[in-house]
Design a protein around this motif. Structure first.
Motif, short mmCIF file in Angstrom:
data_model
loop_
_atom_site.label_atom_id
_atom_site.label_comp_id
_atom_site.label_asym_id
_atom_site.label_seq_id
_atom_site.Cartn_x
_atom_site.Cartn_y
_atom_site.Cartn_z
N ARG A 151 0.86 -1.33 -0.10
CA ARG A 151 -0.22 -0.02 0.14
C ARG A 151 0.92 1.18 -0.12
O ARG A 151 0.37 2.08 -0.58
CB ARG A 151 -0.99 0.14 1.28
N VAL A 152 2.08 1.13 0.60
CA VAL A 152 3.01 2.27 0.75
C VAL A 152 3.48 2.63 -0.61
O VAL A 152 3.22 3.62 -1.29
CB VAL A 152 3.96 2.25 1.74
N ALA A 153 3.79 1.55 -1.33
CA ALA A 153 4.51 1.70 -2.79
C ALA A 153 3.54 2.18 -3.72
O ALA A 153 3.61 3.26 -4.36
CB ALA A 153 4.91 0.38 -3.12
N ALA A 154 2.23 1.78 -3.54
CA ALA A 154 1.35 2.25 -4.59
C ALA A 154 0.91 3.52 -4.12
O ALA A 154 0.39 4.48 -5.17
CB ALA A 154 -0.26 1.29 -4.25
N ALA A 155 0.77 4.10 -2.74
CA ALA A 155 0.24 5.46 -2.30
C ALA A 155 1.46 6.22 -2.88
O ALA A 155 1.01 7.51 -3.58
CB ALA A 155 0.33 5.49 -0.83
N VAL A 156 2.74 6.22 -2.92
CA VAL A 156 3.59 7.02 -3.37
C VAL A 156 3.47 7.12 -4.98
O VAL A 156 3.43 8.26 -5.30
CB VAL A 156 5.11 6.58 -2.98
#
Length: 616
Positions: A151-156
């Motif tokens: 989720r962090v990767a997708a959010a960035v």
């Protein structure tokens, strides 16, 4: 739940609690990303929200006026009916082919209630804000579904895609190009066709998506389709994927055929109007060689970025609205390093996907450079592939530098992949440092804004109705054009309120450069002596020494337009970079048309058919 003792009915419901908590946890990340995207969008557009009725984007007042007009035309369509793709409210009596312009038809209809309630000024900034936030969120969902579960990767990646320098640049007035959510939505439906069980449904849905997207951002949809095609073909030709591609091909082609049928049926009339309707044109009103990427711009910083705010900006774009690349040197270095790292860690199947992604980026990088290589604001005698493409249909109407916007999606995927691979590794600290170094300099600053002329009481009160019939022709001075669009804005505000409308000659739009027939594209109507007389006075303060030829030309122009009155508000005239020369316009109008009437807060000159302007 214990199996050793009976439970009460209330206790029997307890096993559902962990599922509810899990569902809440699953929704927490998307909700946080959506709120972050909306907050960032409000921050970028804060200057417009502070006074939406008087503030306009500083670098593109004309385009904002055009889109406000289109939004008001949506109200006209709902109240009076008419053709969504052609109107004679502008450029009377010839009219304007809206299908060949960026007419955002779906937005105009969907947001018509808000436009009626609050005015096209509020609708404009609302759509602009939602476009930026929605694009970031749509890319986040796409990356979560198709690229990484992190989720962090997708959010960035998603926030980068929604607020990349190119899209912040286009936020200077462009409701079509800030609709960046179209690309992940179309690509999502395209990739879903890999599921052979639902190919019919997939084809139907994609057809509807394409039809809706065409009416909002046709040029962006064209780029997305090209990028999707390049990716799929490159992926399918890779050795590890050939067997699967052959198996998928029959139903995939069938789904695409169904998509073509659905989209073709829904777009039959708009496409006819776009390519063969009245007032259509070839190409565009802009010089493609001028609107090409400078190769150095990929390593430069955009005007509305932290780096530029610290004095590291550049002047390599045709204008502040077309800074479509401007990723900055740190991000470009990060992208190259990330692709190398991902390639080394990938197996054969993963490399096939990376190869397809790299090919898409390389193709659109080269195409964005235009027909000749530009370096540091100098055109070099080195021809590029776009020299062969620029005369082909669709390519002839595109601006080459905008192809660089496809790299935003490519970079978003690479960011998500590299964060996913290295986030939990021993290289986490180095990754975070690299991300900060690459992304902080391009963090967006709020859009610049400035004051624009207020709507005169002569228009808002309806006093204009004493000077023309409903549907008659009147105009502000100077006649509306991209560099002096007040008259078009005020016509739009009247349309949005209902209760009577007037038409105007001229206006800001794209049309043919030959009167009454198909020609090359140009900005606005084919110029006539009288509109140039007033525009020259407004732009340069030039007061002409009028003679009988000028008055005869004016009489002929007035008769052709069917115009019954022109007016000049007491306040300022909004120009592209500040107020125009109002006094020169008044002097010219008085010399040509005689003494005006003063009605509310405007000077008004009646135009009587067949009467020489001097005989008043």
């Amino acid at each position: 739940m214990s199996v050793a003792a009976p439970t009460t009915p209330a206790a029997a419901d307890r096993p559902a609690a962990p599922d509810a908590r899990a569902a809440t946890k699953r929704l927490r990340a998307p909700l946080l990303v959506a709120l972050a995207a909306l907050a960032l969008a409000l921050y970028v557009t804060s200057g417009l929200w502070s006074n939406p009725y008087r503030h306009a984007v500083a670098d593109n007042v004309g385009d904002q006026a055009f889109f406000e007009w289109v939004l008001a035309y949506g109200v006209h369509l709902l109240q009076h009916g008419g053709d969504p793709f052609f109107t004679d409210l502008l450029n009377a009596p010839d009219g304007v082919n809206l299908a060949a312009n960026t007419s955002i038809t779906v937005y105009a209809i969907l947001f018509a209630p808000l436009t009626m309630l609050a005015g096209p000024q509020i609708t404009f900034v609302t759509i602009l804000t939602l476009n930026l936030a929605g694009s970031a969120f749509a890319w986040y969902l796409f990356l979560c579904r198709w690229v990484t579960p992190n989720r962090v990767a997708a959010a960035v990646g998603g926030l980068f895609a929604g607020f990349a320098p190119g899209f912040i640049s286009h936020a200077n007035g462009h409701l079509n190009w800030t609709s960046g959510w179209i690309a992940p939505l179309v690509l999502w439906q395209l990739l879903r066709m890999r599921d052979q069980r639902h190919w019919i449904r997939g084809g139907l849905i994609l057809g509807v998506v394409l039809a809706v997207s065409f009416s909002i951002a046709a040029e962006g949809l064209f780029f997305t389709a090209l990028a999707g095609g390049v990716f799929v073909i490159t992926w399918a030709l890779a050795k590890p994927n050939r067997a699967e591609a052959r198996k998928l091909l029959p139903r995939f082609l069938g789904a695409l055929g169904l998509t073509a049928v659905v989209a073709g049926a829904l777009l039959a009339y708009p496409l006819y109007m776009h390519f063969a309707g009245p007032q259509t044109f070839k190409g565009t009103g802009f010089n493609q060689r001028h609107y090409s990427e400078d190769i150095a711009s990929f390593f430069a910083f955009a005007d509305r970025s932290i780096a530029a705010g610290l004095g590291l900006g550049s002047d390599l774009a045709p204008n502040p609205t077309e800074e479509t690349s401007f990723f900055g040197l740190p991000l470009m270095v990060l992208m190259i390093g990330a692709l190398v790292a991902l390639w080394r860690r990938a197996d054969e199947a993963r490399r096939a996907t990376l190869r397809a992604l790299i090919v898409v980026g390389a193709v659109f990088f080269v195409v964005a450079l235009g027909p000749r290589l530009r370096l540091l604001d100098t055109e070099l005698p080195i021809p590029l592939p776009y020299a062969l493409l620029q005369k082909l249909p669709l390519f002839d109407a595109a601006l080459p530098l905008r192809f660089a916007l496809v790299l935003v999606g490519v970079f978003a995927v690479v960011l998500a992949l590299i964060i996913d691979r290295l986030y939990a590794s021993a290289h986490k600290k180095a990754l975070v440092a690299a991300l900060v170094l690459a992304l902080v300099p391009i963090y967006p600053l709020p859009l610049l804004y400035r004051e624009r002329a207020a709507e005169p009481t002569f228009i808002s009160s309806g006093a204009w109705k004493d000077y023309t019939s409903d549907g008659g022709v009147i105009s502000a001075l100077p006649f509306a054009i991209n560099v002096a669009a007040d008259g078009q804005r005020w016509q739009a505000y009247t349309m949005a309120r209902g209760g009577g409308e007037f038409r105007i000659p001229d206006g800001y739009f794209l049309g043919p450069d030959v009167q009454g027939k198909e020609g090359k594209g140009r900005i606005g109507a084919v110029p006539r002596a009288t509109d140039w007389l007033f525009l020259r006075a407004a732009l340069y303060g030039y007061i002409a020494d009028l003679d009988n030829w000028d008055r005869a030309s004016a009489r002929a122009d007035f008769q052709r337009w069917g115009i019954t009155a022109v007016y000049l508000p007491d306040g300022e005239i909004t120009g592209p970079e500040g107020p125009l020369f109002r006094q020169a316009v008044e002097t010219t109008a008085t010399d040509l048309l005689g003494k005006p009437e003063h009605v509310d807060d405007a000077l008004v000159w009646r135009i009587r058919p067949g009467v020489d302007p001097i005989d008043r």
